[in-house]
Design a protein around this motif. Sequence first.
Motif, mmCIF file in Angstrom:
data_model
loop_
_atom_site.group_PDB
_atom_site.id
_atom_site.type_symbol
_atom_site.label_atom_id
_atom_site.label_comp_id
_atom_site.label_asym_id
_atom_site.label_seq_id
_atom_site.Cartn_x
_atom_site.Cartn_y
_atom_site.Cartn_z
ATOM 1 N N ASP A 361 0.796 -1.233 0.000
ATOM 2 C CA ASP A 361 0.000 0.000 0.000
ATOM 3 C C ASP A 361 0.830 1.285 0.000
ATOM 4 N N ALA A 362 1.949 1.280 0.712
ATOM 5 C CA ALA A 362 2.760 2.512 0.767
ATOM 6 C C ALA A 362 3.280 2.867 -0.622
ATOM 7 N N GLU A 363 3.778 1.849 -1.341
ATOM 8 C CA GLU A 363 4.275 2.093 -2.701
ATOM 9 C C GLU A 363 3.124 2.462 -3.640
ATOM 10 N N ALA A 364 1.987 1.828 -3.408
ATOM 11 C CA ALA A 364 0.816 2.140 -4.227
ATOM 12 C C ALA A 364 0.417 3.604 -4.053
ATOM 13 N N ALA A 365 0.463 4.081 -2.806
ATOM 14 C CA ALA A 365 0.098 5.477 -2.534
ATOM 15 C C ALA A 365 1.045 6.422 -3.268
ATOM 16 N N ASP A 366 2.351 6.119 -3.249
ATOM 17 C CA ASP A 366 3.318 6.946 -3.974
ATOM 18 C C ASP A 366 2.984 6.982 -5.468
ATOM 19 N N ALA A 367 2.639 5.825 -5.993
ATOM 20 C CA ALA A 367 2.341 5.745 -7.429
ATOM 21 C C ALA A 367 1.075 6.538 -7.770
ATOM 22 N N TYR A 368 0.052 6.475 -6.891
ATOM 23 C CA TYR A 368 -1.161 7.274 -7.129
ATOM 24 C C TYR A 368 -0.835 8.767 -7.126
ATOM 25 N N ARG A 369 0.031 9.157 -6.163
ATOM 26 C CA ARG A 369 0.396 10.579 -6.112
ATOM 27 C C ARG A 369 1.131 10.987 -7.392
ATOM 28 N N ALA A 370 2.003 10.100 -7.893
ATOM 29 C CA ALA A 370 2.710 10.388 -9.149
ATOM 30 C C ALA A 370 1.704 10.534 -10.291
ATOM 31 N N ALA A 371 0.677 9.693 -10.277
ATOM 32 C CA ALA A 371 -0.336 9.749 -11.335
ATOM 33 C C ALA A 371 -1.130 11.051 -11.258
ATOM 34 N N VAL A 372 -1.520 11.439 -10.040
ATOM 35 C CA VAL A 372 -2.285 12.684 -9.868
ATOM 36 C C VAL A 372 -1.470 13.865 -10.383
#
Lengths: 401, 119
Positions: A361-372
């Motif tokens: 989840d932590a890495e997923a959150a980083d990736a979502y932020r990169a996408a946003v």
Amino acid sequence: MAAFRDPDLAEEAVQDALATALEVWPRDGVPATPAAWIVATARNRALDTLRRRAALGRGLRTLAAGETGWVSPPEPDDDIEEPEADVPDERLRLMFTCCHPALAEDARVPLTLRLVAGLTVPEIARAFLLPEPAVAQRLVRAKRKIREAGIPFRVPPDHLLPDRLGGVMRVIYLVFTEGHSAAGGDVLVRTDLCAEAIRLGTAVDELMPGEPEVRGLLALMMLTDARRGARVAADGSLVMLADQDRRRWDRDRIARGRELLESALRHRAPGPYQVQAAIAALHAEAPDAAATDWPQIAALYDALLDMTGSPVVALNRAVAVAEADGAAAGLALADDLAERLDGYAPLHVTRAELLARLGRDAEAADAYRAAVARTANAVERRHLEGRLRGLRSGGPAAADP
Amino acid sequence: MRYLLLIYGDETAADAYPSPEDMEEYMRPWVEYGARWESVIRGGEALMPTSTATAIRVRDGERLVTDGPFAETREQLGGYYLLECDSLDEALEAAAECPGALDGTVEVRPIMDIPEMPS
């Protein structure tokens, strides 16, 4: 996992991918299922597979119409030779002229819509969210160049045809994707663009029935357009493929698209449009998202990747592999693309969804932020921010089908 | 229609202006090109480098003469062909085979038709 099943990724890929035309060999005969459609791929057979009737393109015909003589195709005696008996519709010659590579890229689409499809300048401006004077300006410049630089009014001879026909198909598909994208503008006008692209594709297909990629393009547009009714929610937002109500898909259109695809594949000269259409057909055949034949779709993306070399196609392939072989396998492929596609939001969305599925989840959150950070469209940003919040409050399970 | 092929290249490249010994080797592709497209070529020349150029402007009756070409660019005009072709497509095919297109840029420009003036 809705974002993974969005065929728009694939559609986008085609736009930058068509420079190379290659060949994929299906097995003898036309198989009943797409499973047998693609067996192997090989490069650079475009010249062999594109055939022309010899009479077409014989003789040069230059356009010499006056500045105002361009509202409809010029009359035969207007400085243009009489067409030969077996030369088809003037529309075809006009298409090739409007899509000539010597014209500015941003002029080819409006020029085709104006001269071949007969749309007005205000209609084109509305459809492409451009000011009318800008559209008018592009048209004036392009028409002047056709006349003054001697761009011929003809179907190109055999040795130029693969390249030029690719340009014509690209313009038709750009019209279609513009109509299909719900990113902005008047929905009704954009639907008209889809219909117009299908009309243009049908005309070229009828006039050049020996060109399997043209038929493949038409099949692709039919199969994609068949989903139109299920694609937009009542509030105007986009419904992802996995979440669409498949009862609202246009079954007649799907059947027609399949028919066209099978007829195209009978030429045994598949190319990027036919492979795209085969992928769309697989989605269309699945009774629900879970029943989608992902291994087959992954194999088709393999073929498409060989043909195009496009990193966007490679990302689509990673998504299909994730569905077919598991999130870890897909993630490894997506990670390989991180450098080449860093500025491309769908890469980060894909990584985020796969990481979340693997419980990271932590890495997923980083990736979502990169996408946003890489998403300009407000609706899409809100959607991604919602996914990000979902992670923090206990994972993305709610979004899984 | 008549077209001018304007051949631009980097004249500072090592092989841009060959020595007399290398000239035959250097010219071979150009000679072959000229033979191949003989039916449409109406003329053409190579130019001396821009270090030999002199620019002139006349302003208010005064001649302003300066050393060098009019504009500094990465690629310089190094030669031209004049062609007589059926259409832009034929001119583009001829341009694509021009040896200058391999390491430089060939610009294809239609020649302006100026109607005859009544005398």
